[in-house]
Design a protein around this motif. Structure first.
Motif, short mmCIF file in Angstrom:
data_model
loop_
_atom_site.label_atom_id
_atom_site.label_comp_id
_atom_site.label_asym_id
_atom_site.label_seq_id
_atom_site.Cartn_x
_atom_site.Cartn_y
_atom_site.Cartn_z
N THR A 159 0.84 -1.19 0.00
CA THR A 159 0.00 0.00 0.00
C THR A 159 0.87 1.23 0.00
O THR A 159 1.75 1.36 0.82
CB THR A 159 -0.90 0.01 1.24
OG1 THR A 159 -1.63 -1.21 1.29
CG2 THR A 159 -1.86 1.18 1.19
N TYR A 194 -6.00 2.03 9.52
CA TYR A 194 -6.54 2.35 8.20
C TYR A 194 -6.62 3.87 8.02
O TYR A 194 -6.64 4.64 8.98
CB TYR A 194 -7.92 1.72 8.02
CG TYR A 194 -9.03 2.32 8.86
CD1 TYR A 194 -9.87 3.31 8.36
CD2 TYR A 194 -9.24 1.89 10.16
CE1 TYR A 194 -10.89 3.86 9.12
CE2 TYR A 194 -10.25 2.42 10.95
CZ TYR A 194 -11.08 3.41 10.42
OH TYR A 194 -12.07 3.96 11.19
N GLN A 218 -8.82 7.08 6.03
CA GLN A 218 -10.15 7.39 5.52
C GLN A 218 -10.23 8.89 5.24
O GLN A 218 -9.82 9.71 6.06
CB GLN A 218 -11.23 6.99 6.52
CG GLN A 218 -12.64 7.12 5.99
CD GLN A 218 -13.68 6.57 6.96
OE1 GLN A 218 -13.39 6.37 8.13
NE2 GLN A 218 -14.88 6.32 6.47
N GLN A 221 -14.31 5.81 1.63
CA GLN A 221 -14.14 4.41 1.95
C GLN A 221 -12.89 4.23 2.81
O GLN A 221 -11.84 4.80 2.51
CB GLN A 221 -13.99 3.58 0.68
CG GLN A 221 -15.26 3.46 -0.15
CD GLN A 221 -16.29 2.57 0.52
OE1 GLN A 221 -15.96 1.59 1.17
NE2 GLN A 221 -17.56 2.93 0.38
N GLU A 224 -9.47 2.71 3.98
CA GLU A 224 -8.39 2.05 3.24
C GLU A 224 -7.47 1.35 4.23
O GLU A 224 -6.61 1.99 4.85
CB GLU A 224 -7.60 3.08 2.43
CG GLU A 224 -8.45 3.90 1.47
CD GLU A 224 -7.63 5.00 0.81
OE1 GLU A 224 -6.49 4.72 0.38
OE2 GLU A 224 -8.12 6.14 0.76
#
Length: 341
Positions: free
Chosen positions: A2, A167, A169, A175, A177
């Protein structure tokens, strides 16, 4: 892998205020205001902090530094004035009960592995007063001057009583991520460009002490590879004693075999000694290769010498025969002794 992103301001101030008024607290996991606090310039003369500290409010980042003369992982403590660089072994991030949020009724958060409506402790992506705000950066001035392009952030492992997920966002309507999680096998990696400052949402599903082993690896402008890993310490919940986190040690036997580079205060990253089933000293392997190459070259040299001597011997023999034939033609004995080579 990522790719790292810095948070983006997507909503104007009025829209953010309206969204906050309309949405329940369970959805306020990643509200992003225009002034997100991500713009910063670090002081090249920032002091090194000493002594153990428990931080439960304010801004901290972890990241690679070179200001001590070596590539190591440190924590940028910006919770007060002045700011300090601190060793990870001296810092416990206390995630108190003010960080508790309710998991939304949305399939978008299924990756957390938590039932909607349950509570979890969340270090938010956006600053929340009374809660520690943990991010990472590649902005230490010596790193900026020396690092080529960027670094790989590896999460090598997590130890704790529950699961941890991290995560990104973009606002309430973006959404989520996922970046890394204990629901997946370690190590998990993220590429981070130089001069990056990022905050994300950290979700802990149980109170207790958590140890997160992080590693930064990269290459300097002069081509030198660098790598270091160290342990981040979190004490989650009001009922968790942060002192327990200071004495906790990450089980390095769980680290990947190829973990390398200089470690932190706990000795992380030092190469393990070679055992019966492990590779030996790289110098021994290099010596073996050199010996084999030398042997091959030596054998080739011997063959070449033999070929040259044989050729010279044959040439001399043919020369004597030619001289003998010429002498016979003149009726005289050649001036060559029998057996001469």
């Amino acid at each position: 892998m990522t790719r790292s992103r810095t948070s983006r301001a997507l909503l104007g101030g009025a829209l953010v205020a309206a969204a906050l008024a309309l949405l329940p607290a369970s959805m306020a996991l990643a509200v992003e205001a225009p002034d997100n606090g991500l713009t910063q310039t670090l002081d090249p003369n920032q002091a090194q902090g000493t002594g153990q500290v428990v931080l439960d409010d304010g801004h901290i980042d972890f990241g690679p530094t070179l200001n001590t003369g070596e590539w190591i992982v440190q924590i940028h403590d910006d919770t007060g004035a002045p700011s300090y660089w601190r060793m990870p072994s001296d810092v416990v991030a206390h995630v108190n009960d003010a960080a508790k949020l309710t998991i939304p009724e949305s399939e978008d958060y299924a990756f957390l592995g938590l039932e909607p409506g349950t509570e979890a402790w969340v270090i938010p992506q956006v600053r929340k007063p009374g809660v520690i705000w943990t991010g990472w950066n590649t902005q230490e001035p010596t790193v900026l001057d020396s690092l080529s392009m960027g670094t790989t952030l590896s999460i090598l492992g997590v130890q704790g009583p529950g699961d941890v997920s991290v995560y990104l966002q973009s606002g309430n309507f973006g959404q989520p991520e996922p970046l890394w999680s204990t629901h997946e096998a370690f190590p998990q990696q993220t590429w981070i460009e130089s001069n990056t400052h990022t905050h994300a949402n950290w979700v802990f599903d149980e109170p207790g002490v958590y140890l997160v082993e992080v590693q930064f690896s990269g290459e300097l402008i002069d081509g030198e590879p660098v790598s270091a890993h160290d342990t981040l310490r979190f004490a989650v919940g009001d009922g968790t004693d942060p002192a327990q986190a200071f004495t906790a040690r990450f089980d390095e036997s769980a680290l990947p075999d190829d973990t390398g580079g200089a470690g932190g205060a706990d000795g992380a990253g030092e190469p393990a000694s070679a055992g019966p089933d492990q590779a030996g000293d790289p110098a021994d392997a290099t010596g073996l290769v050199i010996g084999i190459v030398a042997g091959v070259l030596g054998a080739a040299l011997i063959v070449a010498v033999v070929v040259v001597l044989t050729a010279r011997s044959g040439a001399k023999r043919r020369a004597r025969e030619l001289a003998w034939q010429r002498a016979q033609g003149r009726g005289a004995e050649p001036n060559v002794k029998e057996g001469t080579r």
